[in-house]
Design a protein around this motif. Structure first.
Motif, mmCIF file in Angstrom:
data_model
loop_
_atom_site.group_PDB
_atom_site.id
_atom_site.type_symbol
_atom_site.label_atom_id
_atom_site.label_comp_id
_atom_site.label_asym_id
_atom_site.label_seq_id
_atom_site.Cartn_x
_atom_site.Cartn_y
_atom_site.Cartn_z
ATOM 1 N N PRO A 181 0.920 -1.166 0.123
ATOM 2 C CA PRO A 181 -0.086 -0.049 0.104
ATOM 3 C C PRO A 181 0.887 1.348 0.030
ATOM 4 C CG PRO A 181 0.149 -1.000 2.172
ATOM 5 C CD PRO A 181 0.870 -1.756 1.555
ATOM 6 N N GLU A 182 1.038 1.760 -1.137
ATOM 7 C CA GLU A 182 1.593 3.219 -1.134
ATOM 8 C C GLU A 182 0.793 4.083 -1.719
ATOM 9 O OE1 GLU A 182 4.488 3.924 -0.302
ATOM 10 O OE2 GLU A 182 5.904 2.058 -0.442
ATOM 11 N N GLY A 183 -0.480 3.757 -1.708
ATOM 12 C CA GLY A 183 -1.546 4.839 -1.940
ATOM 13 C C GLY A 183 -1.844 4.923 -3.482
ATOM 14 N N GLN A 203 4.431 -1.439 -5.965
ATOM 15 C CA GLN A 203 4.488 0.218 -5.782
ATOM 16 C C GLN A 203 5.955 0.492 -5.289
ATOM 17 O OE1 GLN A 203 1.043 1.902 -4.674
ATOM 18 N NE2 GLN A 203 -0.355 0.370 -5.160
ATOM 19 N N SER A 204 6.556 -0.637 -4.444
ATOM 20 C CA SER A 204 7.860 -0.188 -4.119
ATOM 21 C C SER A 204 8.017 -1.533 -3.313
ATOM 22 C CB SER A 204 7.766 0.889 -2.993
ATOM 23 O OG SER A 204 7.450 0.399 -1.726
ATOM 24 N N PRO A 205 9.484 -1.684 -3.006
ATOM 25 C CA PRO A 205 9.644 -2.816 -2.214
ATOM 26 C C PRO A 205 9.570 -3.014 -0.882
ATOM 27 C CG PRO A 205 11.787 -1.969 -3.464
ATOM 28 C CD PRO A 205 10.614 -0.974 -3.479
ATOM 29 N N ILE A 243 15.932 4.793 -5.752
ATOM 30 C CA ILE A 243 17.091 4.374 -4.951
ATOM 31 C C ILE A 243 16.474 4.082 -3.483
ATOM 32 C CG2 ILE A 243 19.357 4.954 -4.150
ATOM 33 C CD1 ILE A 243 18.548 7.490 -6.205
ATOM 34 N N ASP A 244 16.337 2.960 -3.523
ATOM 35 C CA ASP A 244 15.513 2.462 -2.173
ATOM 36 C C ASP A 244 16.294 1.863 -1.268
ATOM 37 O OD1 ASP A 244 13.067 1.703 -1.108
ATOM 38 O OD2 ASP A 244 13.412 -0.393 -1.387
ATOM 39 N N LEU A 245 16.603 2.363 -0.076
ATOM 40 C CA LEU A 245 17.273 1.787 1.034
ATOM 41 C C LEU A 245 16.656 1.616 2.411
ATOM 42 C CD1 LEU A 245 18.651 3.933 3.348
ATOM 43 C CD2 LEU A 245 19.946 4.758 1.236
ATOM 44 N N HIS A 490 0.756 8.675 5.001
ATOM 45 C CA HIS A 490 1.873 7.671 4.328
ATOM 46 C C HIS A 490 1.491 6.399 4.280
ATOM 47 C CE1 HIS A 490 4.184 11.473 5.424
ATOM 48 N NE2 HIS A 490 3.605 11.383 6.620
ATOM 49 N N HIS A 491 2.471 5.613 4.037
ATOM 50 C CA HIS A 491 2.052 3.994 3.927
ATOM 51 C C HIS A 491 2.188 3.558 5.486
ATOM 52 C CE1 HIS A 491 6.286 3.217 4.935
ATOM 53 N NE2 HIS A 491 6.582 3.907 3.695
ATOM 54 N N PRO A 492 1.372 2.451 5.785
ATOM 55 C CA PRO A 492 0.987 2.218 7.059
ATOM 56 C C PRO A 492 1.946 1.396 7.953
ATOM 57 C CG PRO A 492 -0.059 0.534 5.615
ATOM 58 C CD PRO A 492 0.633 1.711 4.749
ATOM 59 N N GLY A 528 10.790 8.845 3.351
ATOM 60 C CA GLY A 528 11.055 7.575 4.072
ATOM 61 C C GLY A 528 10.685 7.774 5.331
ATOM 62 N N SER A 529 10.848 6.810 5.989
ATOM 63 C CA SER A 529 10.475 6.766 7.605
ATOM 64 C C SER A 529 11.171 6.029 8.446
ATOM 65 C CB SER A 529 8.969 6.560 7.437
ATOM 66 O OG SER A 529 8.765 5.340 7.271
ATOM 67 N N ILE A 530 11.050 6.078 9.638
ATOM 68 C CA ILE A 530 11.482 5.139 10.600
ATOM 69 C C ILE A 530 10.176 4.275 10.870
ATOM 70 C CG2 ILE A 530 11.847 4.640 13.145
ATOM 71 C CD1 ILE A 530 14.117 5.907 11.382
ATOM 72 N N ARG A 531 10.302 2.777 10.910
ATOM 73 C CA ARG A 531 9.172 1.940 10.547
ATOM 74 C C ARG A 531 8.588 1.385 11.976
ATOM 75 N NH1 ARG A 531 9.856 3.767 5.400
ATOM 76 N NH2 ARG A 531 11.808 3.072 4.727
ATOM 77 N N ILE A 532 7.466 1.050 11.878
ATOM 78 C CA ILE A 532 6.918 0.299 13.129
ATOM 79 C C ILE A 532 7.815 -1.102 13.134
ATOM 80 C CG2 ILE A 532 4.998 -0.971 14.104
ATOM 81 C CD1 ILE A 532 3.338 1.522 12.167
ATOM 82 N N GLY A 572 14.215 3.683 6.629
ATOM 83 C CA GLY A 572 15.020 3.947 5.452
ATOM 84 C C GLY A 572 13.964 5.027 4.603
ATOM 85 N N ILE A 573 14.661 4.990 3.207
ATOM 86 C CA ILE A 573 14.055 5.907 2.409
ATOM 87 C C ILE A 573 13.973 5.509 0.986
ATOM 88 C CG2 ILE A 573 16.487 7.018 2.063
ATOM 89 C CD1 ILE A 573 14.947 9.894 2.332
ATOM 90 N N ALA A 574 13.448 6.075 0.067
ATOM 91 C CA ALA A 574 13.463 5.776 -1.272
ATOM 92 C C ALA A 574 13.333 7.243 -2.027
ATOM 93 C CB ALA A 574 12.134 4.985 -1.940
HETATM 94 N N1 ASP Z 1 8.523 2.629 0.158
HETATM 95 C C1 ASP Z 1 8.345 4.144 0.432
HETATM 96 C C2 ASP Z 1 7.832 5.262 -1.017
HETATM 97 O O1 ASP Z 1 7.902 4.332 -2.192
HETATM 98 C C3 ASP Z 1 9.494 4.972 0.576
HETATM 99 C C4 ASP Z 1 10.024 4.539 2.090
HETATM 100 O O2 ASP Z 1 9.100 4.545 2.912
HETATM 101 O O3 ASP Z 1 11.212 3.884 2.144
HETATM 102 O O4 ASP Z 1 7.393 6.137 -1.133
#
Ligand code: ASP
Length: 629
Positions: A181-183, A203-205, A243-245, A490-492, A528-532, A572-574
Motif C-alpha cells: 500500500p503506497e497509496g 509499488q515499492s519494495p 534508490i531504495d534503502l 503515508h504508508h501504514p 522515508g520513515s522510521i518503521r514500526i 529507510g528512504i526511497a
Molecule cells: N516505500 C516508500 C515509497 O515508495 C519509501 C520508503 O518509505 O522508504 O515512497
C-alpha cells in the motif's frame, strides 16, 4: 549493394580524434549525420555516441568510395578506413571537438541503408513528442539524448558505488508481488496456475526491504523499479526507478546521513558540487513558509501580512480573520494588465476555501495604509507582483464545513493548511509562468550548462542552483474531506513519534509521523520513515486506519507474523532516480531521461502497448473481458 563488415575492427570513436592524431591510419564506424556533395569531393559527417568526425571522399583517391558516397543518405551506417589529417586553416571548425582534423578516406563500406526518418537526429528535437517516441531509436541518437543516458549511467553507478562503500548490500526483490500500500492503484498480473488469483507489481519494495532487515542484512539498497497505476504528468511515469534503502537500528539522523552521502556522490558524478548536510524544515513550517511540502527555495516564500490589516479592513474585504493572511511575491514581473491578471486566475485552486487579491491598485484605493504595509512586509520592490491570499469566510468548501477544524497547540489546522497551500500552489504556478521575468531559475540552467563531468574540470558549485531540503514531522493523518475520515498520510508501516503514540486512537490529528521527505527545487525527490517494528503497534496503526483485524490478516498476515520473529528497529528512504537525473540533465520531463517512456496517455507508442491479446491467452489466464459499451 551493401558491404559486409567482415573482420574490420574499429580503432577510434568518431568524437575522439584531435590534431595530435594527424597522420594516423584509423577505422571509424557510425551513422551519416550529414552529407555535402561538392562534386569531386563528398564530405560525410560521421556520428557515433561520442561525437562527429568529418570524412572526405575524394574522387581521385577512391573513385569507388566516391561513387558509393553519391548514393549515401542521412542515417546510413558506414565504416571508413582513412588517414587523419589537419584541416586547412580556413576550414577549421572551432565549434566541433574534432574540428581541427578530417579523415581522408581510403576505403568506404556501406553497412546498411536507412529509410528517410521523420526527423533527423542531426537537428534539435522536434515538437511532436509522439513522433519522437514512435521513432525512439532515431530520437535517442540525438547527442542530447546520448548525453542524458550517459549521465544517467554515471549517476546510477556513483550511487551504487557510494552505497556499497557505506556498507549497503544490493538485493533484488520480486516483481511478481503482493499488493504494497503506497497509496496508488496496483498493476495486476493474472496467475495461470492459480485461476482467479493475481500478483501485483510492486509499488515499492517496502515490505520486502523491511523483511530483509528482519533477515539480518542490516543495510540494504536497490535501484528498484516501481509500478504505480496513476495518471501521468511530466514528473510521473507508470514505472520508475527508486534508490531504495533500508537500515537496521536506524534513526532519522542515520538515514539522512546515508542519503546525503549518495546524493553528494550522484551530483559529483554529474560535475556538480552539492553542499551537505541539507537544511531541514518541519512540515508545519514548510506549509507556513511556502504553502507546500516540497518547497521551491529559489524564490521568496510566503509572508504573513495579517499585521497590515485592521479587523475592520478584513471585515470590509470579506476575509476570514481567524485564518492566515499571506502575501506571495514574484519578483520583477512588472505591471500587468487586468486581462493578464485574469489569465492567471484559473491557476488558483478555489476549492481550498481561500481567496486572493491581485489588484493592488484597487486595494490601494480602498485601503491605502494596509496595501502599503502589506507590500512593505512582503519586501516588494517596484515591479514585483504581490498577491494576497486569505481565508474566504463565505466559501462553501467541504473543508470549511468539515469536522477537521480543530486546532492543536502548535500545529496547523486543516483549514490553515488549505489557505497556505492555495497560496503555495499559486506561487509555484506563477513562478513557472513568469520564469523569464524573475530569472530565479536561470542559476540552475547555468550550472547544468557549465557542469561537464567528463572534461576533468572541477565540479561546478551547485549551492544556489540545487536547493535540497528535508521535510520532517509530517502529520500521521490527513483529513479527507470527501471521505470525511482521517487517512494515513503515508504508508501504514510508518512509525508515529514515540511521544504521540498515546493519542493514536483518541486524537489522530495531533499525531506526528516519524517520517521525512526530501525535496529539491519544488520537486519531491522521495520519502522515508522510521518503521514500526513491533506487532502490537503495527496492529494498532492498522486499527486506527480503519483496517479490520481480518483485513490486516488477509493482506499483511505474513508481515505481522514476521514482526514476531525478532524485528530490529529500522528505517529507510526511497528517492526517485529518474527525477534526480532529470534535474541534473536540466530536462523538462522524465521522458527525456527514461529510454522508453509512456506518453501522457499511458501508451508506449513504439511497441504499441497496451494491446489486446488472443482469446487463447485469455482463456489460459481464466479471464473474460467485459468492456463497457
Ligand atoms: N516505500 C516508500 C515509497 O515508495 C519509501 C520508503 O518509505 O522508504 O515512497
Amino acid at each position: 549493394m551493401l558491404d559486409f563488415l567482415g573482420n574490420l575492427e574499429r580503432t577510434h570513436y568518431c568524437g575522439a580524434l584531435r590534431a595530435a592524431n594527424a597522420g594516423q591510419e584509423v577505422v571509424l564506424m557510425g551513422w551519416v549525420n550529414r552529407r555535402r556533395d561538392h562534386g569531386s569531393l563528398i564530405f560525410l559527417d560521421l556520428r557515433d555516441r561520442t561525437g562527429i568526425s568529418q570524412i572526405v571522399l575524394d574522387k581521385e583517391l577512391i573513385p569507388e568510395g566516391h561513387a558509393k558516397g553519391e548514393q549515401i543518405r542521412p542515417e546510413y551506417v558506414v565504416a571508413v578506413v582513412g588517414k587523419v589529417r589537419l584541416r586547412d586553416a580556413e576550414s577549421i571548425n572551432p565549434k566541433m571537438d574534432t574540428g581541427e582534423i578530417e579523415i581522408a578516406a581510403s576505403k568506404l563500406l556501406v553497412l546498411n541503408d536507412s529509410r528517410l526518418a521523420p526527423f533527423s537526429p542531426a537537428e534539435e528535437a522536434i515538437q511532436n513528442e509522439e513522433v519522437r517516441l514512435k521513432y525512439r531509436y532515431v530520437d535517442l541518437r540525438r547527442p542530447e539524448m546520448q548525453r542524458n543516458f550517459r549521465l544517467r549511467h554515471d549517476i546510477a553507478l556513483a550511487i551504487r558505488e557510494n552505497l556499497s562503500k557505506q556498507g549497503f548490500l544490493e538485493i533484488e526483490t520480486p516483481i511478481l508481488n503482493k499488493s504494497t500500500p503506497e497509496g496508488a492503484r496496483d498493476f495486476l498480473v493474472p496467475s495461470r496456475v492459480h485461476p482467479g488469483e493475481f500478483y501485483a507489481l510492486p509499488q515499492s519494495p517496502q515490505i520486502f526491504k523491511q523483511i530483509l532487515m528482519i533477515s539480518g542484512f542490516d543495510k540494504y539498497f536497490q535501484l528498484a523499479r516501481c509500478f504505480r497505476d496513476e495518471d501521468l504528468r511530466a514528473d510521473r511515469q507508470l514505472e520508475f526507478t527508486q534508490i531504495d534503502l533500508e537500515m537496521s537500528f536506524a534513526h532519522q539522523e542515520s538515514v539522512f546521513a546515508a542519503a546525503e552521502q549518495f546524493m553528494v556522490a550522484a551530483f559529483a558524478a554529474a560535475g556538480v558540487a552539492l553542499p551537505a548536510p541539507f537544511p531541514r524544515i518541519t512540515y508545519d513550517e514548510s506549509i507556513r513558509q511556502y504553502g507546500s511540502d516540497k518547497p521551491e527555495l529559489r524564490l521568496p516564500g510566503l509572508i504573513d501580512v495579517r499585521p497590515a490589516f485592521t479587523d475592520e479592513n478584513l471585515a470590509a474585504l470579506k476575509i476570514d480573520p481567524a485564518l492566515p493572511v499571506v502575501a506571495l511575491r514574484i519578483p520583477k514581473v512588472g505591471e500587468l494588465s487586468r486581462k493578464e491578471r485574469e489569465d492567471n486566475h484559473p491557476l488558483f485552486d478555489l476549492k481550498k476555501g481561500a481567496k486572493f487579491i491581485d489588484d493592488f491598485k484597487r486595494l490601494t484605493k480602498g485601503f491605502p495604509e494596509a496595501a502599503a504595509k502589506a507590500r512593505a512586509l512582503a519586501g516588494a520592490a517596484e515591479g514585483d507582483f504581490v498577491i494576497i491570499v486569505a481565508g474566504d469566510p463565505d466559501h462553501p468548501s467541504l473543508i470549511h464545513s468539515g469536522t477537521s477544524d480543530t486546532k492543536y497547540p502548535g500545529r496547523l489546522s486543516e483549514r490553515e493548511i488549505a489557505v497556505y497551500t492555495a497560496a503555495g500552489n499559486f506561487r509555484t504556478e506563477l513562478a513557472k509562468k513568469y520564469a523569464d521575468k524573475h530569472g530565479a531559475f536561470g542559476v540552475t540552467e547555468q550550472v547544468v550548462r557549465e557542469a561537464d563531468p567528463w572534461s576533468g574540470a572541477k565540479a561546478v558549485d551547485g549551492a544556489a542552483a540545487f536547493r535540497p531540503i528535508w521535510i520532517t514531522d509530517f502529520p500521521m493523518f490527513e483529513f479527507d474531506p470527501e471521505l470525511g475520515k482521517w487517512m494515513p498520510a503515508h504508508h501504514p508501516f510508518t512509525a508515529p513519534h514515540e511521544a504521540d503514540m498515546a493519542n493514536l486512537l483518541t486524537d489522530p490529528a495531533s499525531v506526528r509521523a516519524n517520517c521525512y521527505d526530501l525535496a529539491m527545487n519544488g520537486l519531491e525527490l522521495g520519502s522515508g520513515s522510521i518503521r514500526i517494528h513491533r506487532k502490537d503497534v503495527q496492529q494498532q496503526i492498522f486499527k486506527s486506519l480503519g483496517i479490520s483485524d481480518e483485513e490486516a490478516h488477509a493482506r499483511f498476515g505474513f508481515f505481522l507474523d514476521a514482526l514476531e520473529y525478532g524485528t530490529p528497529p529500522h528505517g529507510g528512504i526511497a528517492l526517485g532516480l529518474d527525477r534526480i537525473v532529470m534535474l541534473l540533465a536540466g530536462a523538462p520531463s522524465l521522458r527525456e531521461v527514461i529510454a522508453f517512456p509512456k506518453t501522457a496517455k499511458a501508451l508506449d507508442v513504439m511497441v504499441d502497448a497496451p494491446t489486446t491479446v488472443t482469446d487463447e491467452q485469455l482463456k489460459e489466464l481464466h479471464i473474460r473481458v467485459a468492456l463497457k459499451s
